[in-house]
Write a protein that holds these residues in place. Structure first.
Motif, PDB file in Angstrom:
ATOM      1  N   ILE A  78       0.954  -1.144   0.043  1.00  0.00           N
ATOM      2  CA  ILE A  78      -0.403   0.034   0.122  1.00  0.00           C
ATOM      3  C   ILE A  78       0.810   1.418  -0.049  1.00  0.00           C
ATOM      4  O   ILE A  78       0.698   2.346  -0.997  1.00  0.00           O
ATOM      5  CB  ILE A  78      -1.267  -0.020   0.946  1.00  0.00           C
ATOM      6  CG1 ILE A  78      -1.910  -0.993   1.116  1.00  0.00           C
ATOM      7  CG2 ILE A  78      -1.781   1.186   1.341  1.00  0.00           C
ATOM      8  CD1 ILE A  78      -3.187  -1.560   2.692  1.00  0.00           C
ATOM      9  N   ALA A  79       1.860   1.036   0.760  1.00  0.00           N
ATOM     10  CA  ALA A  79       2.921   3.189   1.009  1.00  0.00           C
ATOM     11  C   ALA A  79       3.421   2.637  -0.586  1.00  0.00           C
ATOM     12  O   ALA A  79       3.834   3.812  -0.626  1.00  0.00           O
ATOM     13  CB  ALA A  79       4.154   2.123   1.907  1.00  0.00           C
ATOM     14  N   TYR A  81       2.571   1.747  -3.122  1.00  0.00           N
ATOM     15  CA  TYR A  81       0.895   2.347  -4.204  1.00  0.00           C
ATOM     16  C   TYR A  81       1.018   3.953  -3.949  1.00  0.00           C
ATOM     17  O   TYR A  81       0.882   4.526  -4.986  1.00  0.00           O
ATOM     18  CB  TYR A  81      -0.349   1.235  -4.009  1.00  0.00           C
ATOM     19  CG  TYR A  81      -0.379   0.092  -5.171  1.00  0.00           C
ATOM     20  CD1 TYR A  81       0.006   0.074  -5.991  1.00  0.00           C
ATOM     21  CD2 TYR A  81      -0.383  -0.911  -3.924  1.00  0.00           C
ATOM     22  CE1 TYR A  81       0.086  -1.175  -6.695  1.00  0.00           C
ATOM     23  CE2 TYR A  81      -0.169  -2.467  -4.719  1.00  0.00           C
ATOM     24  CZ  TYR A  81      -0.441  -2.081  -6.468  1.00  0.00           C
ATOM     25  OH  TYR A  81      -0.273  -3.653  -6.987  1.00  0.00           O
ATOM     26  N   LYS A  82       0.973   4.021  -1.976  1.00  0.00           N
ATOM     27  CA  LYS A  82       0.840   5.690  -2.265  1.00  0.00           C
ATOM     28  C   LYS A  82       1.964   6.301  -2.981  1.00  0.00           C
ATOM     29  O   LYS A  82       1.626   7.561  -3.136  1.00  0.00           O
ATOM     30  CB  LYS A  82       0.758   5.821  -0.746  1.00  0.00           C
ATOM     31  CG  LYS A  82      -1.235   5.486  -0.202  1.00  0.00           C
ATOM     32  CD  LYS A  82      -1.423   5.539   1.042  1.00  0.00           C
ATOM     33  CE  LYS A  82      -2.181   5.221   1.345  1.00  0.00           C
ATOM     34  NZ  LYS A  82      -3.021   5.115   2.776  1.00  0.00           N
ATOM     35  N   ASP A  83       3.139   5.293  -2.661  1.00  0.00           N
ATOM     36  CA  ASP A  83       4.198   6.738  -3.840  1.00  0.00           C
ATOM     37  C   ASP A  83       4.360   6.794  -4.810  1.00  0.00           C
ATOM     38  O   ASP A  83       4.566   7.903  -5.428  1.00  0.00           O
ATOM     39  CB  ASP A  83       5.655   5.641  -3.479  1.00  0.00           C
ATOM     40  CG  ASP A  83       5.910   5.695  -1.733  1.00  0.00           C
ATOM     41  OD1 ASP A  83       5.885   6.480  -0.696  1.00  0.00           O
ATOM     42  OD2 ASP A  83       7.352   4.650  -1.784  1.00  0.00           O
ATOM     43  N   VAL A  85       1.632   8.137  -6.469  1.00  0.00           N
ATOM     44  CA  VAL A  85       0.428   9.351  -6.860  1.00  0.00           C
ATOM     45  C   VAL A  85       1.203  10.228  -6.425  1.00  0.00           C
ATOM     46  O   VAL A  85       1.186  11.308  -7.089  1.00  0.00           O
ATOM     47  CB  VAL A  85      -0.289   9.267  -5.682  1.00  0.00           C
ATOM     48  CG1 VAL A  85      -1.234   9.878  -5.603  1.00  0.00           C
ATOM     49  CG2 VAL A  85      -1.297   7.737  -5.806  1.00  0.00           C
ATOM     50  N   LYS A  86       2.535   9.999  -5.771  1.00  0.00           N
ATOM     51  CA  LYS A  86       3.350  11.580  -5.765  1.00  0.00           C
ATOM     52  C   LYS A  86       4.226  11.790  -7.193  1.00  0.00           C
ATOM     53  O   LYS A  86       4.024  13.345  -7.539  1.00  0.00           O
ATOM     54  CB  LYS A  86       4.598  11.105  -5.012  1.00  0.00           C
ATOM     55  CG  LYS A  86       4.519  10.697  -3.236  1.00  0.00           C
ATOM     56  CD  LYS A  86       5.074  10.408  -2.302  1.00  0.00           C
ATOM     57  CE  LYS A  86       4.927  10.270  -0.897  1.00  0.00           C
ATOM     58  NZ  LYS A  86       6.143   9.320   0.182  1.00  0.00           N
ATOM     59  N   VAL A  94      -2.839   2.864  -9.155  1.00  0.00           N
ATOM     60  CA  VAL A  94      -2.530   2.768  -7.941  1.00  0.00           C
ATOM     61  C   VAL A  94      -3.584   2.733  -7.093  1.00  0.00           C
ATOM     62  O   VAL A  94      -3.870   1.153  -5.542  1.00  0.00           O
ATOM     63  CB  VAL A  94      -2.450   3.875  -7.542  1.00  0.00           C
ATOM     64  CG1 VAL A  94      -2.609   4.488  -6.080  1.00  0.00           C
ATOM     65  CG2 VAL A  94      -1.133   4.762  -8.261  1.00  0.00           C
ATOM     66  N   TYR A  95      -4.734   2.760  -7.045  1.00  0.00           N
ATOM     67  CA  TYR A  95      -6.023   2.704  -6.193  1.00  0.00           C
ATOM     68  C   TYR A  95      -7.145   1.322  -6.728  1.00  0.00           C
ATOM     69  O   TYR A  95      -7.268   0.670  -5.888  1.00  0.00           O
ATOM     70  CB  TYR A  95      -6.958   3.575  -6.746  1.00  0.00           C
ATOM     71  CG  TYR A  95      -6.816   5.144  -6.417  1.00  0.00           C
ATOM     72  CD1 TYR A  95      -6.887   5.646  -5.302  1.00  0.00           C
ATOM     73  CD2 TYR A  95      -6.452   5.741  -7.589  1.00  0.00           C
ATOM     74  CE1 TYR A  95      -6.070   6.822  -4.907  1.00  0.00           C
ATOM     75  CE2 TYR A  95      -5.958   7.113  -7.600  1.00  0.00           C
ATOM     76  CZ  TYR A  95      -6.040   7.591  -5.956  1.00  0.00           C
ATOM     77  OH  TYR A  95      -5.372   8.975  -5.934  1.00  0.00           O
ATOM     78  N   ILE A  98      -4.611  -1.067  -4.561  1.00  0.00           N
ATOM     79  CA  ILE A  98      -4.432  -0.644  -3.030  1.00  0.00           C
ATOM     80  C   ILE A  98      -5.379  -1.510  -2.448  1.00  0.00           C
ATOM     81  O   ILE A  98      -5.640  -2.373  -1.998  1.00  0.00           O
ATOM     82  CB  ILE A  98      -4.690   1.070  -2.493  1.00  0.00           C
ATOM     83  CG1 ILE A  98      -3.406   1.312  -2.713  1.00  0.00           C
ATOM     84  CG2 ILE A  98      -5.412   0.211  -1.258  1.00  0.00           C
ATOM     85  CD1 ILE A  98      -3.241   3.162  -2.325  1.00  0.00           C
ATOM     86  N   ASN A 115     -11.656   2.332  -2.876  1.00  0.00           N
ATOM     87  CA  ASN A 115     -10.353   2.206  -3.261  1.00  0.00           C
ATOM     88  C   ASN A 115     -10.789   1.366  -5.271  1.00  0.00           C
ATOM     89  O   ASN A 115     -10.452   2.259  -6.058  1.00  0.00           O
ATOM     90  CB  ASN A 115      -9.176   1.922  -3.015  1.00  0.00           C
ATOM     91  CG  ASN A 115      -8.357   2.266  -1.974  1.00  0.00           C
ATOM     92  OD1 ASN A 115      -7.337   3.578  -2.849  1.00  0.00           O
ATOM     93  ND2 ASN A 115      -8.222   1.897  -1.398  1.00  0.00           N
TER      94      ASN A 115
END
Length: 166
Positions: A78-79, A81-83, A85-86, A94-95, A98, A115
């Protein structure tokens, strides 16, 4: 690589990164080969090496998240995938990724659905054929939430994501 002879490719990509440790493309492909031959620890190492060279490397980030999923390292997946988005805001993968972690691994249907709805909406906006993949997962989540007597919550999450239920 195109012939999917991953084990045979490994020595060539290893040689390439020995000659040029800054060759992110070779690190990415080495990671793919290791992942496809089920050497997940080495795959993760290769993707991390690629990200040291190119912190915005989408291939490395996406594949590292997949490796973490395969290793059942859900929070790391999850972390990662969130990277993404940056560097790539609005990327539906990403969603979607997740959502799959929450659905398949964490068995958290509400977060999975939220998500997956976000992914679905972006796919629709992009006119992407992958919207059908998100729809399939949403249907699987619905089946589970219905079984758990959480249809009302399912419909509320759809509404919160501006998706009309049938």
């Amino acid at each position: 690589l195109k012939k999917e002879k991953y084990a045979e490719c490994i020595p060539h990509f290893e040689k390439a990164v020995t000659i040029d440790p800054e060759f992110a493309f070779a690190w990415d492909n080495l990671g793919i080969c290791y992942r496809r031959t089920n050497n997940l620890d080495k795959a993760a190492e290769a993707y991390k090496a690629s990200l040291k060279v190119d912190p915005a490397g989408k291939t490395a980030m996406q594949n590292l998240a997949v490796v973490y999923q395969m290793q059942k390292k859900d929070d790391e997946a999850i972390a990662t995938y969130k990277d993404i988005v940056k560097y790539y805001p609005g990327d539906p993968e990403v969603y979607y990724g997740i959502g799959l972690v929450y659905f398949n691994n964490k068995k958290d249907m509400e977060n999975a659905l939220d998500n997956m709805c976000k992914a679905y909406n972006i796919y629709v906006q992009q006119k992407s054929a992958y919207r059908s993949d998100a729809e399939k997962v949403i249907n699987l989540i619905y089946a589970q939430m219905k079984k758990d007597n959480k249809e009302k919550k399912f419909n509320q999450i759809l509404k919160d994501n501006n998706i009309k239920s049938n």
